[in-house]
Enzyme design. Structure first.
Site, mmCIF file in Angstrom:
data_model
loop_
_atom_site.group_PDB
_atom_site.id
_atom_site.type_symbol
_atom_site.label_atom_id
_atom_site.label_comp_id
_atom_site.label_asym_id
_atom_site.label_seq_id
_atom_site.Cartn_x
_atom_site.Cartn_y
_atom_site.Cartn_z
ATOM 1 N N LYS A 1 0.831 -1.196 0.000
ATOM 2 C CA LYS A 1 0.000 0.000 0.000
ATOM 3 C C LYS A 1 0.874 1.259 0.000
ATOM 4 O O LYS A 1 2.092 1.203 0.073
ATOM 5 C CB LYS A 1 -0.930 -0.013 1.215
ATOM 6 C CG LYS A 1 -1.882 -1.210 1.269
ATOM 7 C CD LYS A 1 -2.766 -1.295 0.054
ATOM 8 C CE LYS A 1 -3.947 -2.246 0.239
ATOM 9 N NZ LYS A 1 -3.581 -3.634 0.551
ATOM 10 N N THR A 2 0.230 2.418 -0.044
ATOM 11 C CA THR A 2 0.961 3.678 -0.210
ATOM 12 C C THR A 2 1.882 3.966 0.953
ATOM 13 O O THR A 2 2.997 4.464 0.771
ATOM 14 C CB THR A 2 -0.034 4.832 -0.425
ATOM 15 O OG1 THR A 2 -0.872 4.517 -1.546
ATOM 16 C CG2 THR A 2 0.689 6.137 -0.707
#
Length: 384
Positions: free
Chosen positions: A191-192
């Site tokens: 994820k980011t």
């Protein structure tokens, strides 16, 4: 070396932050948890943020906080990870699967309206739109439909940390929960931002925030005026806490969100330029007009029939050229568990999305030349 479809960016200051947490007094349930929660809430513009063990735990806690009951209904899109639907089953609710737009993969007002018709006379409690790939769904329209049906929105937003939206010339941020009861996030390594494993729930409702905090820690409360060791459990909860060690990493990563977001947007622009010559056989997933995404996934929609090759052949040939890929997602309504429970469903948008989707490498550590490498490999493999 094969470029993975996604990976974490861990730097020396991240390692130092975790090392500092290891030297501190608390490894778990300490002050770093609250610091991460405050920082995340401020970043997305929500009043409350509650950290938890992972994104699946975040969804489960959201259902528990709303007191969703067995036999009630939750609507979820079929193009998502399993957890979006499973969280309803954890509390005994039924899932009605919504179709998605064939080119964006997102739940739309039209597909939600269709799903609402299939709820029938059952009690609908929640609608769980997914901000797929990082692009945001049309929240105001979905909220209106859910509200008219007597339900609330819970945004499933693990892909969309940092994504901004514009509805009616009003700038909004995914997670500010202006149109929903809660939004859930994941900090899995691809994820980011990453905490290893980890999740968060944002809300503007103090009562929901308090329930989330109680339910993530076995359902325990400590009534005022009681002995300092005393605790009570009005209802069972779960051990869904996120340790200080991981929250220290989360705080360090959160400070880098602007840089990560900028780089992901730069890479997205490079992909759009590099893949444009491969149209119409290859198209990037459609971006809604209101969405300015921080892309978690770079999804190419490929007409495999037109090139006469299966997706499996393409995936293998790309890997041989050093390009890793993934598929997001197999429609959840196809899973054996849900087919046995609800029978076969006709969701043409989800089927069309699945038939063409392939996630290409996208993460901040990529070089500009890596995008060129991916595009050249794809062109070669597809014979374009």
């Amino acid at each position: 070396m094969v470029l993975p479809y996604g990976r974490q960016t861990i730097e020396d200051d991240d390692i130092a932050a975790v090392a500092d947490a290891l030297r501190a007094d608390f490894l778990t349930t300490g002050p770093t948890v609250e610091a991460f929660e405050r920082a995340f809430a401020e970043t997305v513009g929500a009043r409350h943020a509650v950290a938890c063990a992972n994104g699946t735990a975040a969804l489960h806690l959201a259902m528990l906080a709303l007191k969703v009951q067995p036999g009630e209904v939750v609507i979820a899109p079929s193009i998502t990870f399993l957890a979006t639907a499973n969280c309803a089953r954890y509390v005994g609710a039924d899932v009605v699967f919504a179709d998605v737009d064939r080119d964006s993969g997102l739940m739309t007002p039209a597909t939600l309206a269709d799903a609402l018709e299939r709820v029938g006379g059952r009690k609908l409690r929640a609608v769980l739109p997914v901000h797929l790939r990082g692009d945001a769904v049309e929240l105001p329209a979905l909220e209106a439909l859910a509200r008219d049906a007597g339900a609330v929105l819970v945004e499933d937003a693990p892909h969309a940390v940092g994504t901004t939206m514009n509805f009616g010339n009003v700038s909004e941020v995914v997670g500010d929960v202006r149109h929903s009861a809660m939004a859930t996030f994941s900090f899995h390594p691809v994820k980011t931002i990453a905490t290893g494993e980890g999740g968060m729930v944002t809300t503007n409702d103090p009562a929901l925030a308090e329930r989330l905090r109680i339910l993530r820690s076995h359902g325990m409360v400590r009534p005022e005026g009681c002995e300092p060791w005393w605790y009570e459990m009005p209802e069972p909860g779960f051990n869904y806490r996120l340790p200080d060690i991981l929250c220290a990493l989360g705080l360090s990563q959160l400070r880098k969100l602007p840089r990560f977001a900028e780089r992901r947007r730069q890479l997205g622009a490079l992909y759009r330029e590099a893949l444009a010559p491969l149209a119409p056989t290859v198209r990037i997933a459609e971006q809604p007009a209101w969405s300015d995404p921080v892309l978690h996934l770079m999804v190419a929609l490929i007409d495999f029939d037109a090139i006469g090759k299966s997706r499996r052949e393409v995936v293998g040939a790309l890997k041989a050229r050093g390009v890793g890929t993934q598929v997001h997602y197999i429609p959840v309504h196809r899973q054996p568990y849900y087919r046995e429970l609800y029978g076969d469903l006709e969701l043409p948008g989800a089927e069309a999305w699945y038939a063409r989707c392939l996630s290409l490498p996208l993460y901040p550590g990529m070089e500009d030349g890596d995008v060129e490498k991916v595009a050249a490999a794809l062109k070669d493999v597809l014979g374009l």
